[in-house]
Design an enzyme around this catalytic site. Structure first.
Site, short mmCIF file in Angstrom:
data_model
loop_
_atom_site.label_atom_id
_atom_site.label_comp_id
_atom_site.label_asym_id
_atom_site.label_seq_id
_atom_site.Cartn_x
_atom_site.Cartn_y
_atom_site.Cartn_z
CG ASP A 103 -7.29 22.47 -8.32
OD1 ASP A 103 -8.00 22.09 -9.18
OD2 ASP A 103 -7.12 22.81 -7.00
CG ASP A 209 -12.45 24.04 -9.33
OD1 ASP A 209 -12.16 24.02 -7.62
OD2 ASP A 209 -12.79 25.68 -9.63
CD GLU A 267 -15.80 20.88 -6.67
OE1 GLU A 267 -15.39 21.25 -5.54
OE2 GLU A 267 -15.59 21.92 -7.53
CG HIS A 342 -9.38 24.00 -1.07
ND1 HIS A 342 -9.73 22.75 -1.62
CD2 HIS A 342 -10.15 24.70 -2.14
CE1 HIS A 342 -10.34 22.57 -2.78
NE2 HIS A 342 -10.79 23.83 -3.35
CG ASP A 343 -13.81 24.48 -1.36
OD1 ASP A 343 -13.64 25.06 -1.52
OD2 ASP A 343 -14.17 23.47 -2.89
O1 ISL Z 1 -16.82 25.71 -1.19
C1 ISL Z 1 -18.20 25.36 -1.04
C2 ISL Z 1 -19.33 25.22 -0.03
O2 ISL Z 1 -18.71 25.06 0.64
C3 ISL Z 1 -18.44 24.98 -2.84
O3 ISL Z 1 -20.15 25.66 -2.92
C4 ISL Z 1 -17.62 25.30 -4.07
O4 ISL Z 1 -17.84 26.57 -4.27
C5 ISL Z 1 -18.08 24.26 -3.96
O5 ISL Z 1 -17.66 22.56 -4.23
C6 ISL Z 1 -17.08 24.58 -6.12
O6 ISL Z 1 -15.55 24.78 -5.55
C7 ISL Z 1 -14.50 25.18 -6.56
O7 ISL Z 1 -14.78 25.70 -6.98
C8 ISL Z 1 -14.76 27.15 -6.56
C9 ISL Z 1 -13.45 27.22 -5.11
O8 ISL Z 1 -14.13 28.50 -4.44
C10 ISL Z 1 -13.65 25.91 -4.63
O9 ISL Z 1 -11.80 26.37 -3.37
C11 ISL Z 1 -13.29 25.55 -5.57
O10 ISL Z 1 -13.06 23.58 -4.83
C12 ISL Z 1 -14.92 28.04 -7.60
O11 ISL Z 1 -13.54 27.58 -8.56
#
Ligand code: ISL
Length: 581
Positions: A103, A209, A267, A342-343
């Site tokens: 990541d 990310d 992403e 994981h989100d």
């Molecule tokens: O988790 C979210 C809503 O369900 C999203 O808004 C998410 O924060 C966004 O997609 C970005 O995600 C990534 O960056 C974040 C981190 O918390 C997430 O786990 C990651 O996948 C900040 O680094």
């Protein structure tokens, strides 16, 4: 149909398995998953038939956002293990022909990163410009105000005032996750070096990310006032896919990635239209290999907030699937196929059913979706055994992730602290909380599901359904969800000209009925066709398939199928893949 011959590459044929390091397996009894735990499971990962893992962040971090707040990209969060153990993991994976994606979290760092500490030390610091600092504004009364009205993605203002150096810094996520300033060439070079550090150690690519937040509108203008009652507004229009975004990615490509045989998946948040997506993944753009556009994991998010209600309906997955399956070949791009990460909550519980009578079939139906489309499948660990969300008997106190908690507490405050009034939000958290995607892996029916030793306190609640739903109980069961995954992953490989590289044609809703998703794949090499029918409902559905008469059933999650006649009867959450002669 594509006007391009589809070029064959390893990353198009790969199936990726996402591992959340905290939740896979704890080898030392501290209640937290770790690198040695993952190493010990390489044979298991291999046995599934996947080709790569994507490891969520394992780097040194204060863990305010579970490692998405990186303090040092070149060292490992000590409770996870050592850099030598990571090297062993890479070697062991490679010895088993499994690749590894890391990541890459470089839109922001932790406020504990040495770069940020130096940056905040004074206005004249050599690294001041590595982050986004702005002077305060003042209202007519002389009250200090943030530089603009942007709302943080995790709630509150996106600006944090630093008393010591008398300016605000931008933090689109947590206040402890300051955004890097990609305008700064020295910062970009240092980030490129961090990437090389891992590529030189054998890493096969990156999941990037918050990829498209790196370039912001240079003036950082106020976001439109959409909710006049709220102090802060979405600034996404100005912080997502900004004017230099493509320059930064191309620089990463030419400076770093092109010197290795690696893959990238970015992403992509807030940007979902075909024209913009094209610019990131069209082959002639020389940018990224593929993207997570996010819409497939957002299908039940409310219009204004994730934890507002907007129920899933099969027409949503039909729309999104058809849109991207049709779009990518037009510009020689490549899709990702995923339903979980994981989100969010587990797709099984949100888009299908984890009710005992449906769970196994529904998980197999979703596995069929994941493995019969054009694109690279990304499965989340636990999907192979049908892991589900925490049940309705877990209350608000079971949810520990900062995103959901912040939202819950904000609404609770607005409702005068009355917990009785929070059932609507709790309902949505039971579906979509990020905690569900991060539940400890369910290995067997021993205490804590075999995730950690009995005497330890797991870092996150183990879903009590583990006594029935676990790896050990499925390993030797030919009718298990896991057996189905293994079988269909093997079919995807055996029929790759068709299932990986074949063209895609949607079946019309008038043909399948509104609850069934149907599509055809066709091999350009042999002309062979596969027809996929997926029932996203708990009722049986009849689909007339006269035009596929004589096709045979390649795989199905229901019994009694053979050679196709005029009609296919799909049981609840049934999945049938037909194959032409
Ligand atoms: O988790 C979210 C809503 O369900 C999203 O808004 C998410 O924060 C966004 O997609 C970005 O995600 C990534 O960056 C974040 C981190 O918390 C997430 O786990 C990651 O996948 C900040 O680094």
């Amino acid at each position: 149909m594509s006007s391009f011959p589809v070029e064959k590459t390893w990353w198009k044929e790969a199936v990726v398995y996402q591992i959340y390091p905290a939740s896979y397996l704890d080898s030392n009894g501290d209640g937290l998953g770790d690198i040695p735990g993952i190493i010990s499971k390489v044979p298991y990962i291999k046995s599934l038939g996947v080709d790569a893992i994507w490891l969520s962040p394992i780097f040194a971090s204060p863990q305010k956002d579970m490692g998405y707040d990186v303090a040092d990209y070149r060292s490992i969060h000590a409770p996870y293990g050592t850099i030598n153990e990571v090297q062993t993991l890479i070697e062991k994976l490679h010895a088993n022909n499994i690749r590894i994606l890391m990541d890459l979290v470089v839109n922001h760092t932790s406020d504990q990163h040495a770069w940020f500490k130096e940056s905040r030390s004074s206005k004249s610091s050599a690294k001041r410009q590595w982050y986004i600092w702005r002077d305060a504004k003042y209202d007519e009364m002389g009250n200090r105000k943030e530089p603009n009205n942007w709302k943080s993605i995790f709630g509150g203002s996106a600006w944090v005032f630093d008393e010591g150096s008398d300016q605000y810094y931008l933090a689109l996520f947590l206040p402890s996750q300051p955004d890097l300033n990609w305008e700064n060439a020295d910062m970009r070079k240092a980030t490129h070096d961090d990437m090389r550090f891992w590529l030189d150690r054998g890493v096969d690519g990156f999941r990037i990310d918050s990829m498209n937040l790196m370039s912001k509108h240079p003036d950082l203008p106020d976001g439109k006032i959409v909710n006049p009652d709220e102090p802060y507004q979405s600034g996404a229009e100005f912080f997502a896919s900004g004017p230099k975004m493509h320059d930064y990615i191309r620089e990463i490509r030419t400076e770093v990635l092109d010197h290795y045989d690696v893959m990238t998946v970015g992403e992509l948040g807030f940007t979902k239209d075909e024209k913009s997506v094209r610019q990131y993944v069209a082959k002639d753009r020389h940018e990224l290999n593929m993207l997570f556009t996010g819409d497939i994991v957002d299908m039940d998010f409310g219009a204004n907030a994730k934890y507002e209600r907007d129920d899933f309906h099969p027409r949503k997955i039909r729309h999104i699937t058809n849109m991207w399956q049709k779009a990518m070949p037009k510009f020689n791009g490549w899709n990702t196929i995923y339903l979980d990460n994981h989100d969010s909550g587990r797709s099984l519980s949100r888009y299908a059913s984890d009710a005992p009578q449906h769970r196994s079939n529904a998980a197999k139906m979703m596995a069929t979706y994941m493995t019969t489309l054009s694109g690279t499948p990304f499965m989340l660990a636990g999907q192979e055994i049908g892991m589900a969300n925490l049940g309705k008997d877990y209350g608000a106190e079971s949810y520990i992730d900062v995103e959901g908690k912040n939202y819950y507490n904000e609404v609770l405050k607005n409702r005068g602290g009355n917990v009785e009034k929070m059932n609507d939000v709790l309902r949505e958290m039971q579906l979509k909380s990020r905690d569900h995607g991060r539940l400890p892996m369910q290995w067997d029916n021993s205490p804590h599901a075999g995730f950690t030793v009995e005497s330890a306190q797991p870092w996150m609640t183990v879903n009590k359904d583990f006594t029935e739903w676990n790896v050990a109980s499925q390993l030797d069961d030919p009718n298990s969800i896991m057996a189905y995954w293994k079988q269909i992953l093997a079919l995807r490989k055996a029929y790759k000209d068709l299932l990986v590289y074949g063209s895609y044609t949607a079946l019309d809703e008038s043909e399948t009925g509104e609850m069934v998703l149907g599509y055809e794949r066709e091999s350009s090499e042999t002309g062979q066709k596969a027809v996929v029918l997926l029932n996203f409902s708990n009722q049986s559905q009849q689909v007339t398939v006269q035009r596929y008469e004589g096709f045979k059933v390649l795989i199905s999650n229901q019994s009694g199928d053979g050679i196709v006649k005029e009609e296919v009867e799909l049981q609840s959450y049934g999945a049938v893949v037909l194959l032409s002669a």
